[in-house]
Structures are given as C-alpha cells and as structure tokens.
Motif scaffolding. Structure first.
Motif, PDB file in Angstrom:
ATOM      1  N   SER A  61       4.319   5.654  -0.008  1.00  0.00           N
ATOM      2  CA  SER A  61       3.226   4.688   0.223  1.00  0.00           C
ATOM      3  C   SER A  61       2.283   5.196   1.306  1.00  0.00           C
ATOM      4  CB  SER A  61       3.788   3.328   0.660  1.00  0.00           C
ATOM      5  OG  SER A  61       4.451   2.698  -0.387  1.00  0.00           O
ATOM      6  N   ALA A 113      -1.574   6.370   0.807  1.00  0.00           N
ATOM      7  CA  ALA A 113      -2.659   5.782   1.600  1.00  0.00           C
ATOM      8  C   ALA A 113      -3.522   6.876   2.231  1.00  0.00           C
ATOM      9  CB  ALA A 113      -2.094   4.859   2.683  1.00  0.00           C
ATOM     10  N   SER A 119     -10.468   0.919   1.033  1.00  0.00           N
ATOM     11  CA  SER A 119     -10.021  -0.466   0.813  1.00  0.00           C
ATOM     12  C   SER A 119      -8.630  -0.492   0.187  1.00  0.00           C
ATOM     13  CB  SER A 119     -11.000  -1.222  -0.070  1.00  0.00           C
ATOM     14  OG  SER A 119     -12.235  -1.362   0.588  1.00  0.00           O
ATOM     15  N   GLU A 120      -8.418   0.392  -0.797  1.00  0.00           N
ATOM     16  CA  GLU A 120      -7.110   0.467  -1.453  1.00  0.00           C
ATOM     17  C   GLU A 120      -6.054   1.008  -0.481  1.00  0.00           C
ATOM     18  OE1 GLU A 120      -5.113   2.321  -5.519  1.00  0.00           O
ATOM     19  OE2 GLU A 120      -7.271   2.593  -5.196  1.00  0.00           O
ATOM     20  N   LEU A 149      -6.094   0.689   2.715  1.00  0.00           N
ATOM     21  CA  LEU A 149      -5.854  -0.335   3.734  1.00  0.00           C
ATOM     22  C   LEU A 149      -4.786  -1.335   3.287  1.00  0.00           C
ATOM     23  CD1 LEU A 149      -6.644  -1.393   6.516  1.00  0.00           C
ATOM     24  CD2 LEU A 149      -8.462  -2.709   5.415  1.00  0.00           C
ATOM     25  N   VAL A 150      -4.796  -1.700   2.012  1.00  0.00           N
ATOM     26  CA  VAL A 150      -3.790  -2.640   1.495  1.00  0.00           C
ATOM     27  C   VAL A 150      -2.388  -2.067   1.707  1.00  0.00           C
ATOM     28  CG1 VAL A 150      -2.894  -3.740  -0.595  1.00  0.00           C
ATOM     29  CG2 VAL A 150      -5.359  -3.683  -0.183  1.00  0.00           C
ATOM     30  N   LEU A 151      -2.207  -0.798   1.385  1.00  0.00           N
ATOM     31  CA  LEU A 151      -0.902  -0.146   1.575  1.00  0.00           C
ATOM     32  C   LEU A 151      -0.523  -0.085   3.048  1.00  0.00           C
ATOM     33  CD1 LEU A 151      -1.307   2.867  -0.902  1.00  0.00           C
ATOM     34  CD2 LEU A 151       0.213   0.906  -1.192  1.00  0.00           C
ATOM     35  N   GLU A 172      -1.559  -1.952   5.563  1.00  0.00           N
ATOM     36  CA  GLU A 172      -1.255  -3.270   6.135  1.00  0.00           C
ATOM     37  C   GLU A 172       0.189  -3.662   5.840  1.00  0.00           C
ATOM     38  OE1 GLU A 172      -4.449  -5.578   4.447  1.00  0.00           O
ATOM     39  OE2 GLU A 172      -5.702  -5.334   6.241  1.00  0.00           O
ATOM     40  N   LYS A 173       0.656  -3.368   4.622  1.00  0.00           N
ATOM     41  CA  LYS A 173       2.056  -3.653   4.281  1.00  0.00           C
ATOM     42  C   LYS A 173       2.995  -2.803   5.127  1.00  0.00           C
ATOM     43  CE  LYS A 173       1.197  -4.947  -0.536  1.00  0.00           C
ATOM     44  NZ  LYS A 173       1.246  -4.517  -1.932  1.00  0.00           N
ATOM     45  N   GLN A 202      -4.137   3.098   9.746  1.00  0.00           N
ATOM     46  CA  GLN A 202      -4.824   1.832   9.458  1.00  0.00           C
ATOM     47  C   GLN A 202      -6.113   1.746  10.269  1.00  0.00           C
ATOM     48  OE1 GLN A 202      -2.330  -1.661   9.595  1.00  0.00           O
ATOM     49  NE2 GLN A 202      -4.066  -3.044   9.417  1.00  0.00           N
ATOM     50  N   CYS A 218      -8.726   3.911   8.579  1.00  0.00           N
ATOM     51  CA  CYS A 218      -9.299   3.264   7.380  1.00  0.00           C
ATOM     52  C   CYS A 218     -10.296   2.176   7.768  1.00  0.00           C
ATOM     53  CB  CYS A 218      -8.195   2.644   6.526  1.00  0.00           C
ATOM     54  SG  CYS A 218      -7.388   3.819   5.447  1.00  0.00           S
TER      55      CYS A 218
END
Length: 204
Positions: A121, A125, A135-136, A138-140, A142-143, A158, A161
């Motif tokens: 992951s 990222a 943006s994509e 960032l989702v990874l 953040e998790k 993060q 990004c």
C-alpha cells in the motif's frame, strides 16, 4: 522513506506443530515490517525476536536469516502474503528503474492477493504520487497513518501528497508530526518550511 524490498527466501520446513520458512533480512527492514509482511500483524515482531534469539528487536543485521514459525491457521495467510511479496518485489525493482506504470500494476497485484500488505500500500501510494495521482495516493496514506500513527515515512509521504495538492496547512501538520516522531528528519524539515512558506505563514 523509500520502497523497501522484502528479500524473501521461503522454503518450508517442518516444525513440531505447524510450518516455518526462512527470511533473509534486507537493508532497511525492521522486525515489525517483517512481522507485518508475513503475519499481517507488526506486534508479532516480539515472537520473531524470541524465536531467533534477538535481544534488541530494533537491531537486526541485513543478510541475516530469520526463522518464521506459523501454526496451521496462520500458514494459509503466510502463503498468500508470500505470493503477494513476489509481485511486491517486482514492483520495488520496477520502481527503482522508474518504470512506474508497471510498478503500479505489480503493487496492485500484491494487494489483490494480500490486501493487508502495508508495504505494498505504501509503495503503491509512492508510485501514484510520482505519477501525479496524489488524490488516490492520499487515500492510501490516510489509511496507513491512521493504522500506524508512529510511522514517520507514512506521515512524510502524506505531507508530500498534501503539498502537491496545494493543501499546504494540512501538509505542514503532517511534516510536523513526522518531526515530532523523528526530530532530525531533514526532508520533513524542508517540507515543513516550504509548506509554511506556501501557506503564507511566517516560519516558526
């Protein structure tokens, strides 16, 4: 905070109750990362240390061989992650060659086999960010930072990004978090200064 290749030499050997395999430690690896890669739980680093007579889990030597034990319930997951690590390692190699589209495909393949493989992951990222898909990415990230609040590399990535997305004050917060965890993280110092400058604030 770069990609980390998992140098695995998996060969099953019989143990009293279950299974085991050998793992050769790669440069930059930690017991927590190895435990996460094979067991899906970084907290099991303690078991790896005990099994291999390691008194200081923070000090493992690249090139050393660790024995990893699995009971029957863990073995299927370990096999899945072992398969995923093959795609992951290809992705790391491709990433190093700047073949980012191919690397992205391999990291996605690894995550399709073992969705809990955090190294895949994280590297996915990084590849997405380098390909301008912040943006994509960032989702990874953040998790990952939510699941691993102590992971400096995740916070730094993060922040990077967020900076690329011109969300400068949020980027500064991530760089500050990275610096709280590792005060001499030079790239986080630079990222924080740039974020504050772009955000129009005076340097702290």
């Amino acid at each position: 905070g770069c990609s980390k290749q998992v140098n695995q030499k998996a060969g099953e050997t019989d143990v009293a109750q279950g299974h085991s395999l050998e793992h050769t430690v790669a440069e930059g690896e930690t017991l927590r990362r190895i435990a996460d890669n094979y067991y899906g739980d970084p907290e099991l680093a303690v078991l790896i240390a005990t099994r291999n007579g390691i008194s200081d889990p923070d000090r493992i030597v690249p090139g050393s061989v660790l024995i990893l034990d699995f009971d029957d319930s863990q073995w299927q997951g370990a096999n899945q992650r072992s398969t995923a690590l093959q795609a992951y390692n290809k992705g790391v190699d491709l990433m190093a060659q700047d073949r980012l589209a191919e690397a992205e495909k391999q990291f996605r393949l690894a995550l399709g086999t073992a969705p809990d493989l955090q190294s895949a992951s994280y590297n996915l990222a990084l590849v997405l960010s380098r390909r301008g898909k912040n943006s994509e990415a960032l989702v990874l990230l953040e998790k990952l930072t939510t699941a691993n609040p102590e992971a400096v590399d995740f916070h730094f990535a993060q922040g990077h990004c967020l900076f690329q997305l011109t969300r400068f004050s949020e980027a500064a917060t991530q760089f500050e978090t990275a610096l709280t965890l590792e005060s001499n993280h030079k790239r986080a110092v630079f990222g924080l200064a740039r974020s504050l400058q772009e955000d129009g604030q005076k340097q702290k």
